[in-house]
Scaffold this motif. Structure first.
Motif, PDB file in Angstrom:
ATOM      1  N   ARG A   1      14.490   6.206  -6.984  1.00 20.06           N
ATOM      2  CA  ARG A   1      15.720   5.941  -6.231  1.00 20.06           C
ATOM      3  C   ARG A   1      15.596   4.718  -5.336  1.00 20.06           C
ATOM      4  O   ARG A   1      16.555   3.979  -5.159  1.00 20.06           O
ATOM      5  N   LYS A   2      14.421   4.524  -4.751  1.00 20.36           N
ATOM      6  CA  LYS A   2      14.230   3.388  -3.852  1.00 20.36           C
ATOM      7  C   LYS A   2      14.180   2.079  -4.634  1.00 20.36           C
ATOM      8  O   LYS A   2      13.667   2.035  -5.753  1.00 20.36           O
ATOM      9  N   ALA A   3      14.663   1.020  -4.026  1.00 20.01           N
ATOM     10  CA  ALA A   3      14.702  -0.283  -4.682  1.00 20.01           C
ATOM     11  C   ALA A   3      13.293  -0.806  -4.983  1.00 20.01           C
ATOM     12  O   ALA A   3      13.056  -1.362  -6.062  1.00 20.01           O
ATOM     13  N   GLU A   4      12.340  -0.615  -4.039  1.00 25.18           N
ATOM     14  CA  GLU A   4      10.981  -1.095  -4.292  1.00 25.18           C
ATOM     15  C   GLU A   4      10.341  -0.357  -5.454  1.00 25.18           C
ATOM     16  O   GLU A   4       9.615  -0.938  -6.256  1.00 25.18           O
ATOM     17  N   TYR A   5      10.606   0.941  -5.535  1.00 27.81           N
ATOM     18  CA  TYR A   5      10.041   1.752  -6.621  1.00 27.81           C
ATOM     19  C   TYR A   5      10.644   1.335  -7.960  1.00 27.81           C
ATOM     20  O   TYR A   5       9.950   1.312  -8.973  1.00 27.81           O
TER      21      TYR A   5
ATOM     22  N   ARG B   1       0.808  -1.224   0.000  1.00 25.86           N
ATOM     23  CA  ARG B   1       0.000   0.000   0.000  1.00 25.86           C
ATOM     24  C   ARG B   1       0.841   1.274   0.000  1.00 25.86           C
ATOM     25  O   ARG B   1       0.603   2.190  -0.782  1.00 25.86           O
ATOM     26  N   LYS B   2       1.847   1.337   0.852  1.00 24.83           N
ATOM     27  CA  LYS B   2       2.667   2.543   0.947  1.00 24.83           C
ATOM     28  C   LYS B   2       3.459   2.777  -0.347  1.00 24.83           C
ATOM     29  O   LYS B   2       3.562   3.899  -0.839  1.00 24.83           O
ATOM     30  N   THR B   3       4.017   1.719  -0.894  1.00 22.93           N
ATOM     31  CA  THR B   3       4.747   1.822  -2.155  1.00 22.93           C
ATOM     32  C   THR B   3       3.806   2.246  -3.274  1.00 22.93           C
ATOM     33  O   THR B   3       4.157   3.072  -4.120  1.00 22.93           O
ATOM     34  N   THR B   4       2.599   1.695  -3.271  1.00 27.72           N
ATOM     35  CA  THR B   4       1.615   2.045  -4.290  1.00 27.72           C
ATOM     36  C   THR B   4       1.320   3.537  -4.286  1.00 27.72           C
ATOM     37  O   THR B   4       1.291   4.178  -5.337  1.00 27.72           O
TER      38      THR B   4
ATOM     39  N   ALA C   1       8.289  -3.571 -13.536  1.00 26.94           N
ATOM     40  CA  ALA C   1       7.073  -4.359 -13.779  1.00 26.94           C
ATOM     41  C   ALA C   1       6.089  -3.593 -14.662  1.00 26.94           C
ATOM     42  O   ALA C   1       5.427  -4.191 -15.528  1.00 26.94           O
ATOM     43  N   LEU C   2       5.985  -2.293 -14.476  1.00 25.16           N
ATOM     44  CA  LEU C   2       5.079  -1.487 -15.291  1.00 25.16           C
ATOM     45  C   LEU C   2       5.539  -1.452 -16.740  1.00 25.16           C
ATOM     46  O   LEU C   2       4.716  -1.528 -17.667  1.00 25.16           O
TER      47      LEU C   2
ATOM     48  N   GLY D   1       3.177   6.022  -3.110  1.00 28.63           N
ATOM     49  CA  GLY D   1       4.345   6.798  -3.506  1.00 28.63           C
ATOM     50  C   GLY D   1       4.607   6.746  -5.000  1.00 28.63           C
ATOM     51  O   GLY D   1       4.861   7.776  -5.639  1.00 28.63           O
ATOM     52  N   VAL D   2       4.520   5.558  -5.578  1.00 33.11           N
ATOM     53  CA  VAL D   2       4.785   5.415  -7.011  1.00 33.11           C
ATOM     54  C   VAL D   2       3.695   6.094  -7.825  1.00 33.11           C
ATOM     55  O   VAL D   2       3.983   6.776  -8.813  1.00 33.11           O
ATOM     56  N   ALA D   3       2.440   5.944  -7.415  1.00 29.65           N
ATOM     57  CA  ALA D   3       1.339   6.560  -8.166  1.00 29.65           C
ATOM     58  C   ALA D   3       1.457   8.082  -8.151  1.00 29.65           C
ATOM     59  O   ALA D   3       1.238   8.733  -9.185  1.00 29.65           O
ATOM     60  N   ASP D   4       1.817   8.655  -7.019  1.00 31.04           N
ATOM     61  CA  ASP D   4       2.007  10.111  -6.960  1.00 31.04           C
ATOM     62  C   ASP D   4       3.136  10.555  -7.887  1.00 31.04           C
ATOM     63  O   ASP D   4       3.007  11.543  -8.605  1.00 31.04           O
ATOM     64  N   ALA D   5       4.230   9.813  -7.873  1.00 27.20           N
ATOM     65  CA  ALA D   5       5.360  10.154  -8.736  1.00 27.20           C
ATOM     66  C   ALA D   5       4.999  10.009 -10.215  1.00 27.20           C
ATOM     67  O   ALA D   5       5.378  10.848 -11.037  1.00 27.20           O
ATOM     68  N   LEU D   6       4.252   8.972 -10.547  1.00 28.95           N
ATOM     69  CA  LEU D   6       3.842   8.764 -11.940  1.00 28.95           C
ATOM     70  C   LEU D   6       2.901   9.878 -12.407  1.00 28.95           C
ATOM     71  O   LEU D   6       2.971  10.306 -13.559  1.00 28.95           O
ATOM     72  N   ARG D   7       2.027  10.347 -11.520  1.00 28.07           N
ATOM     73  CA  ARG D   7       1.142  11.465 -11.873  1.00 28.07           C
ATOM     74  C   ARG D   7       1.964  12.707 -12.208  1.00 28.07           C
ATOM     75  O   ARG D   7       1.673  13.425 -13.164  1.00 28.07           O
TER      76      ARG D   7
END
Length: 125
Positions: free
Chosen positions: A110-114, A52-55, A120-121, A57-63
């Motif tokens: 920068r983060k490994a999870e991101y 959830r937290k990664t989701t 994957a995207l 963060g990534v969605a905000d950055a992608l926007r």
């Protein structure tokens, strides 16, 4: 009669299994929705299996990247309850897999999870 600790252990295992099953169901459902049409950036990220937290963060950055690069999704109107007001109408944007892959290609996390979500995207297109 089972001991109290055994019942607690069983209860905890059942809860953990139920939570894991719900998570798998959510990811599978998001992946199916992404395959069938344009969806929100959050749905695309959930389909990769991110937490959830990664989701968020990534969605905000992608926007942000989409706005900078001028990638426009399809507009949609949804109704939500917002601060107690029923049927509050919001304008949201839906993106195809190809658009998300193009946005993700421009995204430099920068983060490994991101970075894993980004890969994957891009691979999902």
């Amino acid at each position: 009669m089972a001991s109290v600790t055994a019942r607690r252990a069983l209860r905890d295992r059942v809860r953990a299994n139920r939570a894991a099953s719900a998570e798998r169901r959510t990811v599978a459902q998001a992946a199916r929705r992404v395959r069938t049409g344009a969806r929100s950036l959050v749905t695309h990220v959930i389909a990769t299996g991110a937490d959830r937290k990664t989701t968020e963060g990534v969605a905000d950055a992608l926007r942000t990247v989409a706005k900078k690069k001028g990638v426009k999704g399809r507009r949609a109107r949804i109704r939500r309850t917002f601060q107690g007001v029923k049927n509050h109408t919001l304008t949201v944007f839906r993106y195809t897999r190809e658009q998300v892959a193009r946005i993700a290609a421009q995204y430099k996390p920068r983060k490994a999870e991101y970075k894993a979500v980004r890969a994957a995207l891009i691979a999902a297109a």
